[in-house]
Write a protein that holds these residues in place. Structure first.
Motif, PDB file in Angstrom:
ATOM      1  N   PRO A  52       5.012   4.165  -5.127  1.00 36.00           N
ATOM      2  CA  PRO A  52       4.923   3.701  -3.732  1.00 36.00           C
ATOM      3  C   PRO A  52       3.494   3.335  -3.358  1.00 36.00           C
ATOM      4  O   PRO A  52       2.534   3.907  -3.884  1.00 36.00           O
ATOM      5  CB  PRO A  52       5.420   4.910  -2.938  1.00 36.00           C
ATOM      6  CG  PRO A  52       5.208   6.085  -3.838  1.00 36.00           C
ATOM      7  CD  PRO A  52       5.418   5.572  -5.230  1.00 36.00           C
ATOM      8  N   SER A  53       3.359   2.369  -2.456  1.00 33.61           N
ATOM      9  CA  SER A  53       2.036   1.962  -1.994  1.00 33.61           C
ATOM     10  C   SER A  53       1.387   3.107  -1.225  1.00 33.61           C
ATOM     11  O   SER A  53       2.054   3.826  -0.482  1.00 33.61           O
ATOM     12  CB  SER A  53       2.156   0.746  -1.070  1.00 33.61           C
ATOM     13  OG  SER A  53       0.938   0.515  -0.385  1.00 33.61           O
ATOM     14  N   PRO A  54       0.076   3.279  -1.370  1.00 32.46           N
ATOM     15  CA  PRO A  54      -0.604   4.323  -0.597  1.00 32.46           C
ATOM     16  C   PRO A  54      -0.530   4.082   0.908  1.00 32.46           C
ATOM     17  O   PRO A  54      -0.754   5.010   1.692  1.00 32.46           O
ATOM     18  CB  PRO A  54      -2.052   4.253  -1.112  1.00 32.46           C
ATOM     19  CG  PRO A  54      -2.189   2.885  -1.714  1.00 32.46           C
ATOM     20  CD  PRO A  54      -0.841   2.558  -2.266  1.00 32.46           C
ATOM     21  N   LYS A  55      -0.216   2.838   1.296  1.00 30.65           N
ATOM     22  CA  LYS A  55      -0.132   2.533   2.723  1.00 30.65           C
ATOM     23  C   LYS A  55       1.306   2.437   3.225  1.00 30.65           C
ATOM     24  O   LYS A  55       1.535   2.039   4.363  1.00 30.65           O
ATOM     25  CB  LYS A  55      -0.885   1.232   3.020  1.00 30.65           C
ATOM     26  CG  LYS A  55      -2.389   1.361   2.789  1.00 30.65           C
ATOM     27  CD  LYS A  55      -3.147   0.151   3.280  1.00 30.65           C
ATOM     28  CE  LYS A  55      -4.646   0.337   3.097  1.00 30.65           C
ATOM     29  NZ  LYS A  55      -5.421  -0.833   3.590  1.00 30.65           N
ATOM     30  N   GLN A  56       2.268   2.808   2.376  1.00 37.02           N
ATOM     31  CA  GLN A  56       3.660   2.788   2.812  1.00 37.02           C
ATOM     32  C   GLN A  56       3.907   3.698   4.009  1.00 37.02           C
ATOM     33  O   GLN A  56       4.642   3.319   4.937  1.00 37.02           O
ATOM     34  CB  GLN A  56       4.576   3.179   1.651  1.00 37.02           C
ATOM     35  CG  GLN A  56       6.063   3.009   1.952  1.00 37.02           C
ATOM     36  CD  GLN A  56       6.455   1.564   2.197  1.00 37.02           C
ATOM     37  OE1 GLN A  56       6.066   0.682   1.433  1.00 37.02           O
ATOM     38  NE2 GLN A  56       7.212   1.308   3.251  1.00 37.02           N
ATOM     39  N   PRO A  57       3.307   4.890   4.061  1.00 36.08           N
ATOM     40  CA  PRO A  57       3.494   5.734   5.252  1.00 36.08           C
ATOM     41  C   PRO A  57       3.000   5.074   6.537  1.00 36.08           C
ATOM     42  O   PRO A  57       3.612   5.248   7.596  1.00 36.08           O
ATOM     43  CB  PRO A  57       2.673   6.993   4.924  1.00 36.08           C
ATOM     44  CG  PRO A  57       2.648   7.047   3.429  1.00 36.08           C
ATOM     45  CD  PRO A  57       2.587   5.620   2.993  1.00 36.08           C
ATOM     46  N   MET A  58       1.902   4.301   6.455  1.00 34.59           N
ATOM     47  CA  MET A  58       1.406   3.576   7.630  1.00 34.59           C
ATOM     48  C   MET A  58       2.443   2.571   8.104  1.00 34.59           C
ATOM     49  O   MET A  58       2.720   2.447   9.301  1.00 34.59           O
ATOM     50  CB  MET A  58       0.113   2.841   7.294  1.00 34.59           C
ATOM     51  CG  MET A  58      -1.113   3.700   7.114  1.00 34.59           C
ATOM     52  SD  MET A  58      -2.535   2.705   6.565  1.00 34.59           S
ATOM     53  CE  MET A  58      -2.596   1.421   7.821  1.00 34.59           C
ATOM     54  N   LEU A  59       3.009   1.834   7.146  1.00 35.12           N
ATOM     55  CA  LEU A  59       4.001   0.822   7.494  1.00 35.12           C
ATOM     56  C   LEU A  59       5.243   1.472   8.093  1.00 35.12           C
ATOM     57  O   LEU A  59       5.752   1.015   9.138  1.00 35.12           O
ATOM     58  CB  LEU A  59       4.376   0.015   6.254  1.00 35.12           C
ATOM     59  CG  LEU A  59       5.397  -1.094   6.461  1.00 35.12           C
ATOM     60  CD1 LEU A  59       4.848  -2.176   7.374  1.00 35.12           C
ATOM     61  CD2 LEU A  59       5.806  -1.705   5.120  1.00 35.12           C
TER      62      LEU A  59
END
Length: 210
Positions: A51-58
């Motif tokens: 998973p992308s490290p910025k998936q939680p932001m999205l």
């Protein structure tokens, strides 16, 4: 033929056979290497991506917009891996102004700085792209709003971010997108009597020499 000539001929034949054998082995080795590389690539493609490290932001911002603005606000949400894993959301044009106000003021988002606004003609539709940054936590997002090709209209966000003023005028001038609610929507680059919008893909200049 002398015995010496026979020996030379036999030696030449042996050398040719050895060379042919070596060439065949080399070809087989290259084929095996290609097959192994293809197998490795196939395994890599079939393996699940981390998973992308910025998936939680999205995920968080999508949840906020769906809850605070309403279902259907977010038309698409993706991670742009080629641009620093930038969270990128496509917003319904009917919800864009309300979304913009929320993005600027919502605690934990506070996207107060509009870095850039650009427009694009995708032939099937027009699109305006907004890059926003939170000066509090230095996080940035990309937002896209689509407009109908025949009657392109998008709410102006000049009242939310004053930086949008001249950007929206430039996009209006070159692509013909009307920003509803803009305080002074008029051409900024082309002359007032210019016909058409030069960055539209269907643009046909009256004078081909210009």
């Amino acid at each position: 033929m002398s015995e010496e000539d026979k020996d030379v001929t036999a030696e030449s034949a042996a050398e040719k056979e050895a060379k042919a054998q070596a060439a065949a082995e080399a070809r087989a080795a290259r084929a095996a290497a290609r097959a192994k590389a293809a197998e490795s690539q196939e395994n890599a493609e079939s393996a699940p991506k981390p998973p992308s490290p910025k998936q939680p932001m999205l995920d968080r911002i999508v949840q906020i917009l769906q809850q605070e603005v309403g279902p259907g606000t977010v038309e698409e949400a993706v991670i742009n891996e080629l641009d620093r894993h930038l969270p990128t959301l496509t917003i319904s044009p009917f919800r864009w102004l309300e979304t913009a106000n929320l993005l600027k003021t919502f605690p934990g988002l506070e996207l107060t700085y509009l870095r850039n606004v650009s427009g694009t003609d995708h032939e099937t539709h027009l699109e305006v792209v907004y890059h926003l940054i939170s000066l509090t936590d230095k996080q940035d997002y990309c937002f896209k709003v689509k407009a109908d090709h025949e009657l392109p209209q998008i709410p102006s966000v000049t009242g939310v971010w004053s930086t949008a003023n001249w950007n929206e005028r430039e996009i209006y001038d070159l692509l013909g997108i009307e920003f509803i609610g803009h305080p002074d929507l008029r051409r900024i680059m082309m002359s007032d009597d210019w016909v058409g919008h030069p960055l539209r893909k269907d643009y046909e200049p009256l004078d081909p020499e210009v």
